[in-house]
Design a protein around this motif. Structure first.
Motif, PDB file in Angstrom:
ATOM      1  N   PHE A  78     -41.324  35.620  38.422  1.00  0.00           N
ATOM      2  CA  PHE A  78     -40.212  35.427  37.497  1.00  0.00           C
ATOM      3  C   PHE A  78     -38.848  35.657  38.153  1.00  0.00           C
ATOM      4  CE2 PHE A  78     -41.717  35.335  32.930  1.00  0.00           C
ATOM      5  CZ  PHE A  78     -43.033  35.040  33.244  1.00  0.00           C
ATOM      6  N   ALA A 118     -42.120  39.398  26.960  1.00  0.00           N
ATOM      7  CA  ALA A 118     -43.105  40.293  27.563  1.00  0.00           C
ATOM      8  C   ALA A 118     -44.520  39.738  27.354  1.00  0.00           C
ATOM      9  CB  ALA A 118     -42.980  41.687  26.958  1.00  0.00           C
ATOM     10  N   GLU A 140     -52.597  31.968  30.120  1.00  0.00           N
ATOM     11  CA  GLU A 140     -53.561  32.863  30.770  1.00  0.00           C
ATOM     12  C   GLU A 140     -54.659  32.089  31.502  1.00  0.00           C
ATOM     13  OE1 GLU A 140     -52.749  32.846  27.573  1.00  0.00           O
ATOM     14  OE2 GLU A 140     -54.473  33.081  26.233  1.00  0.00           O
ATOM     15  N   ALA A 142     -53.255  30.997  34.762  1.00  0.00           N
ATOM     16  CA  ALA A 142     -53.219  32.129  35.696  1.00  0.00           C
ATOM     17  C   ALA A 142     -54.598  32.358  36.304  1.00  0.00           C
ATOM     18  CB  ALA A 142     -52.741  33.382  34.967  1.00  0.00           C
ATOM     19  N   ARG A 143     -55.616  32.296  35.448  1.00  0.00           N
ATOM     20  CA  ARG A 143     -56.977  32.564  35.939  1.00  0.00           C
ATOM     21  C   ARG A 143     -57.462  31.456  36.864  1.00  0.00           C
ATOM     22  NH1 ARG A 143     -59.153  34.118  29.973  1.00  0.00           N
ATOM     23  NH2 ARG A 143     -57.797  35.922  29.681  1.00  0.00           N
ATOM     24  N   VAL A 191     -39.935  40.972  33.677  1.00  0.00           N
ATOM     25  CA  VAL A 191     -39.765  41.638  32.386  1.00  0.00           C
ATOM     26  C   VAL A 191     -40.090  43.131  32.498  1.00  0.00           C
ATOM     27  CG1 VAL A 191     -40.471  41.578  29.970  1.00  0.00           C
ATOM     28  CG2 VAL A 191     -40.448  39.473  31.309  1.00  0.00           C
ATOM     29  N   PHE A 236     -45.381  36.592  27.056  1.00  0.00           N
ATOM     30  CA  PHE A 236     -45.579  35.471  27.982  1.00  0.00           C
ATOM     31  C   PHE A 236     -45.808  35.986  29.405  1.00  0.00           C
ATOM     32  CE2 PHE A 236     -43.573  32.199  30.855  1.00  0.00           C
ATOM     33  CZ  PHE A 236     -44.598  31.280  30.772  1.00  0.00           C
ATOM     34  N   TYR A 237     -45.027  36.982  29.788  1.00  0.00           N
ATOM     35  CA  TYR A 237     -45.163  37.565  31.130  1.00  0.00           C
ATOM     36  C   TYR A 237     -46.597  38.053  31.356  1.00  0.00           C
ATOM     37  CZ  TYR A 237     -43.884  40.541  35.157  1.00  0.00           C
ATOM     38  OH  TYR A 237     -43.787  41.125  36.390  1.00  0.00           O
ATOM     39  N   LEU A 238     -47.124  38.774  30.378  1.00  0.00           N
ATOM     40  CA  LEU A 238     -48.496  39.299  30.515  1.00  0.00           C
ATOM     41  C   LEU A 238     -49.514  38.164  30.553  1.00  0.00           C
ATOM     42  CD1 LEU A 238     -48.356  42.404  28.133  1.00  0.00           C
ATOM     43  CD2 LEU A 238     -48.317  42.395  30.626  1.00  0.00           C
ATOM     44  N   ARG A 239     -49.267  37.115  29.771  1.00  0.00           N
ATOM     45  CA  ARG A 239     -50.213  35.988  29.753  1.00  0.00           C
ATOM     46  C   ARG A 239     -50.197  35.247  31.089  1.00  0.00           C
ATOM     47  NH1 ARG A 239     -49.557  32.498  24.437  1.00  0.00           N
ATOM     48  NH2 ARG A 239     -51.623  31.758  25.030  1.00  0.00           N
ATOM     49  N   THR A 240     -49.026  35.163  31.722  1.00  0.00           N
ATOM     50  CA  THR A 240     -48.997  34.501  33.037  1.00  0.00           C
ATOM     51  C   THR A 240     -49.718  35.337  34.095  1.00  0.00           C
ATOM     52  OG1 THR A 240     -46.915  35.520  33.773  1.00  0.00           O
ATOM     53  CG2 THR A 240     -46.738  33.412  32.590  1.00  0.00           C
ATOM     54  N   ARG A 241     -50.049  36.578  33.728  1.00  0.00           N
ATOM     55  CA  ARG A 241     -50.826  37.416  34.644  1.00  0.00           C
ATOM     56  C   ARG A 241     -52.318  37.377  34.292  1.00  0.00           C
ATOM     57  NH1 ARG A 241     -46.683  36.168  36.821  1.00  0.00           N
ATOM     58  NH2 ARG A 241     -45.164  37.656  37.607  1.00  0.00           N
ATOM     59  N   GLY A 242     -52.678  36.486  33.356  1.00  0.00           N
ATOM     60  CA  GLY A 242     -54.100  36.272  33.071  1.00  0.00           C
ATOM     61  C   GLY A 242     -54.640  36.994  31.847  1.00  0.00           C
ATOM     62  N   LEU A 243     -53.770  37.799  31.182  1.00  0.00           N
ATOM     63  CA  LEU A 243     -54.250  38.508  29.987  1.00  0.00           C
ATOM     64  C   LEU A 243     -54.170  37.554  28.797  1.00  0.00           C
ATOM     65  CD1 LEU A 243     -53.367  40.771  32.024  1.00  0.00           C
ATOM     66  CD2 LEU A 243     -52.802  42.152  30.043  1.00  0.00           C
ATOM     67  N   ASP A 244     -55.234  37.467  28.007  1.00  0.00           N
ATOM     68  CA  ASP A 244     -55.160  36.557  26.871  1.00  0.00           C
ATOM     69  C   ASP A 244     -54.236  37.151  25.801  1.00  0.00           C
ATOM     70  OD1 ASP A 244     -56.686  38.273  25.210  1.00  0.00           O
ATOM     71  OD2 ASP A 244     -58.531  37.419  26.011  1.00  0.00           O
ATOM     72  N   LYS A 245     -53.915  36.312  24.819  1.00  0.00           N
ATOM     73  CA  LYS A 245     -52.889  36.689  23.851  1.00  0.00           C
ATOM     74  C   LYS A 245     -53.234  37.999  23.137  1.00  0.00           C
ATOM     75  CE  LYS A 245     -50.046  34.499  20.329  1.00  0.00           C
ATOM     76  NZ  LYS A 245     -49.924  33.334  19.444  1.00  0.00           N
TER      77      LYS A 245
END
Lengths: 250, 431
Positions: free
Chosen positions: A84, B370, A73, A76-77, A88, B372-381
């Motif tokens: 991908f 899913a 994250e 990304a930031r 997903v 990991f996908y969200l984290r690559t969009r900047g959302l923390d764990k």
């Protein structure tokens, strides 16, 4: 912008990247080509921060900082975007929600306030129109029931909204019909600018007819075995991957 | 395994102290039933995953201390907060005592509210724990809906356990007349630090061609124990939509018995349970398809984190001759911790020929891809985890059949999920 030196990475017991080096400067478009299993997707995943891939040696610096220290994250930031190969499906999470959460996570990191909801939707609809996406996709679950082409367009939409400094597109061209390919290429070209870099990971030369790369690299067995300009892609198309494999072994 | 048993002698003494009214005969009958059968133990197939020792212990301590019914202190902040969050016609049962004022306040045509003591019915609830309920019941609520009502009718069952151990019984009978459409909300809440056991019995009779929506929210303190039995009967061409949300409670056991004895009946009942450290939530459902055609469908979902255990057992019995039955059951679970345990079991018994039955259960962890996908969009764990667990719960939340209660459910589900994930984040830091 991105400096990869002697990168070695493995997943489980299998070593996939075996001493890969690559330098990408702002404003450049790099194409990474290679046969299946050569490590193209692994490279994309390692840059994005996938925790299943263990980095055993080498360095990756991004704008002078150690990229490998950062969580996915945080990368990304800091402006890294991974499109991908297999986006997903996340049923129950609204596409608009994810887009907004992603944009806001980045804005917060930059010390900015949350995006105005009205402006955000307006911008998203504009970007969708240029990608040939129905605005209804905003209210659907993330990639839920999307066709292959719709999923890839959705990746490009996310990229367009996030305006990354370094975009890595992992086989974004695979499985697309010609209209979708053109829409995706237009989206990528719209992002080209002197302060951004783009890495296109692709198996085929086809995408490069629409997005012209500055450099083409051929990956084989976890290493870059040949680099050149766009003519290398054409040569590769003509002679096949066996040609580079032989060259690498020679 | 040796289990503590309920002290029947103390119970008998406490029953004697209850006001002599129309309920006295049913209390006596219930006491006799309980004396003969006792409470279920782990040896009973339907109870093997749920140890009732905590409620036996609470009950015995309360009974031997005299079994005093705590006088309700109305109004409390909890009652007001719940009433404010949902626009409905409210009836309140506080610490087992019916709030007379809330009955008096009902002036709506189409609703009749009476007490059991006004017109007692003979003791018929011989099912486990319903006998205990009948033995100790101060009074019950009977709600008849005979015409259209502009708002949902809501029953708030609230308990406050102040200084000492307490037990409360509540019993509600709902009847919806033929051809009438009605909405109900059943809200369970509790507060206070002392041990508390609440035992509730509810019956819903849906008249021919009537259309009923029912939402049950159980948002008790995670210190408290509750058991509840709901008996449902549908008339010819009657329809019931029901959704149940279990968020709190230390030990929760819900039994739903559904009787489909008239053709054309259609029932869908869904549930969501969220369990964290120290919680045990058990849902047992049983549908008896006695005639066809009739439809029943249920989907329960659970999100479990920390050291907790949940049970789902969905039984559907298609009796001989119930041709045209359509029964489906599903139970899906998301386990966020390796200390969480789920026992899930669909049971189908089919004795008819022309039937359509299906069942499916799943138990899984959060989808790492899913995440990991969200984290690559900047959302923390944590944010990504929250988003995915919400998505898992969302279907059931959105299915709440009473429109006016969706916002309230969304808010409490969100709050509870945030607590569960917060606990997880704290554990991450310690490990």
């Amino acid at each position: 912008m991105l400096e990869i030196k002697n990168l070695k990475s493995r997943i489980g017991d299998s070593e996939i990247l075996r001493g890969l080096s690559l330098s990408v400067k702002a404003g450049e478009v790099h194409a990474i080509m290679g046969p299946n299993g050569s490590g193209k997707s692994t490279l994309a995943q390692v840059i994005a921060g996938h925790e299943d891939y263990e980095v055993v040696d080498g360095t990756v610096t991004y704008n002078g900082h150690d990229l490998l220290e950062l969580a996915p994250e945080e990368r990304a930031r800091e402006g890294i975007f991974l499109g991908f190969q297999y986006p997903v499906e996340i049923p129950g999470v609204n596409n608009a929600y994810l887009l907004k959460a992603a944009v806001n996570a980045k804005r917060k990191h930059q010390g900015l306030g949350e995006v105005d909801a009205f402006e955000f939707l307006k911008l998203a609809r504009e970007k969708m129109a240029t990608l040939g996406m129905d605005p209804k996709f905003l209210n659907r679950g993330v990639n839920e029931g999307f066709s292959g082409g719709e999923k890839k367009r959705n990746e490009i939409l996310q990229m367009a909204m996030l305006e990354p400094r370094l975009a890595i597109l992992d086989e974004t061209d695979s499985g697309l019909d010609i209209d979708a390919l053109k829409a995706v290429a237009a989206g990528v070209n719209a992002l080209r600018s002197p302060d951004r870099a783009i890495i296109l990971v692709t198996h085929y030369q086809r995408l490069l007819d629409y997005v012209e790369p500055d450099y083409v690299h051929v990956l084989s067995q976890g290493r870059i075995v040949r680099s050149g300009d766009k003519s290398l892609a054409l040569e590769l198309e003509e002679k096949g991957y066996e040609w580079v494999r032989e060259a690498a072994n020679a | 395994m040796k289990q503590a048993s309920l002290s029947i002698d103390s119970l008998r003494e406490v029953v004697k102290t209850l006001p002599d009214n129309g309920l006295t005969p049913s209390r006596e009958a219930a006491l006799a039933h309980l004396d003969e059968h006792g409470l279920p133990t782990l040896r009973d197939e339907d109870w093997k995953y749920t140890d009732l020792s905590p409620l036996v212990d609470i009950s015995n301590r309360w009974l031997t201390a005299g079994g005093q019914q705590r006088p309700p202190k109305l109004p409390s902040a909890t009652i007001e907060a719940v009433k404010t969050s949902i626009d409905a016609i409210w009836l309140v049962i506080s610490n087992g005592t019916i709030d007379e004022q809330s009955i008096g306040a009902i002036k709506h045509k189409g609703i009749e509210v009476t007490r059991f003591s006004d017109a007692p019915s003979p003791f018929v609830m011989s099912r486990p724990l319903a006998d205990l309920n009948a033995a100790l019941l101060q009074d019950g609520l009977r709600i008849r809906v005979t015409g259209p009502v502009e708002k949902p009718v809501a029953i708030l069952i609230v308990d406050r356990a102040g200084e000492s151990v307490a037990v409360a019984q509540s019993c509600v009978e709902i009847e919806v007349a033929s051809g009438v459409a009605a909405e109900f909300i059943e809200y369970h809440a509790s507060e206070g630090d002392a041990d508390h056991y609440a035992n509730t019995v509810l019956s819903i009779a849906v008249g021919d061609n009537a259309d009923v929506n029912h939402v049950r929210i159980q948002n008790r303190s995670t210190r408290h124990v509750q058991t509840g039995r709901t008996s449902i009967a549908l008339g010819r061409d009657a329809r019931l939509r029901m959704a149940s949300y279990d968020l709190g409670g230390r030990l929760i056991r819900n039994d739903i018995d559904i009787d489909l004895s008239e053709p054309g009946a259609d029932i869908a009942f869904d549930g969501l349970y969220l369990a964290g450290d120290g919680q045990h939530i058990d849902n047992h459902t049983r549908v008896d398809h006695r005639v066809g055609p009739a439809t029943s469908s249920q989907e329960y979902r659970g999100i479990l984190n920390g050291n907790c255990r949940c049970v789902w057992n969905g039984k559907a019995i298609v009796h001989k001759g119930a041709d045209g039955t359509d029964a489906s059951q599903a139970n899906h679970n998301l386990l966020l911790s390796d200390k969480a345990e789920i026992d899930t079991k669909p049971e189908l018994e089919i004795y008819a020929d022309e039937v359509k039955c299906s069942h499916g259960t799943t138990v899984g962890q959060l989808d790492e891809t899913a995440l990991f996908y969200l984290r690559t969009r900047g959302l923390d764990k944590r944010h990504a985890t929250q988003v995915l667990t919400h998505a898992f719960a969302a279907d059931i939340v959105l299915r709440a059949p009473v429109a006016g209660v969706k916002d309230a459910i969304t808010a409490i589900v969100e709050a509870r999920l945030a607590e569960l994930i917060e606990a997880d984040a704290a554990a991450d830091l310690l490990s």
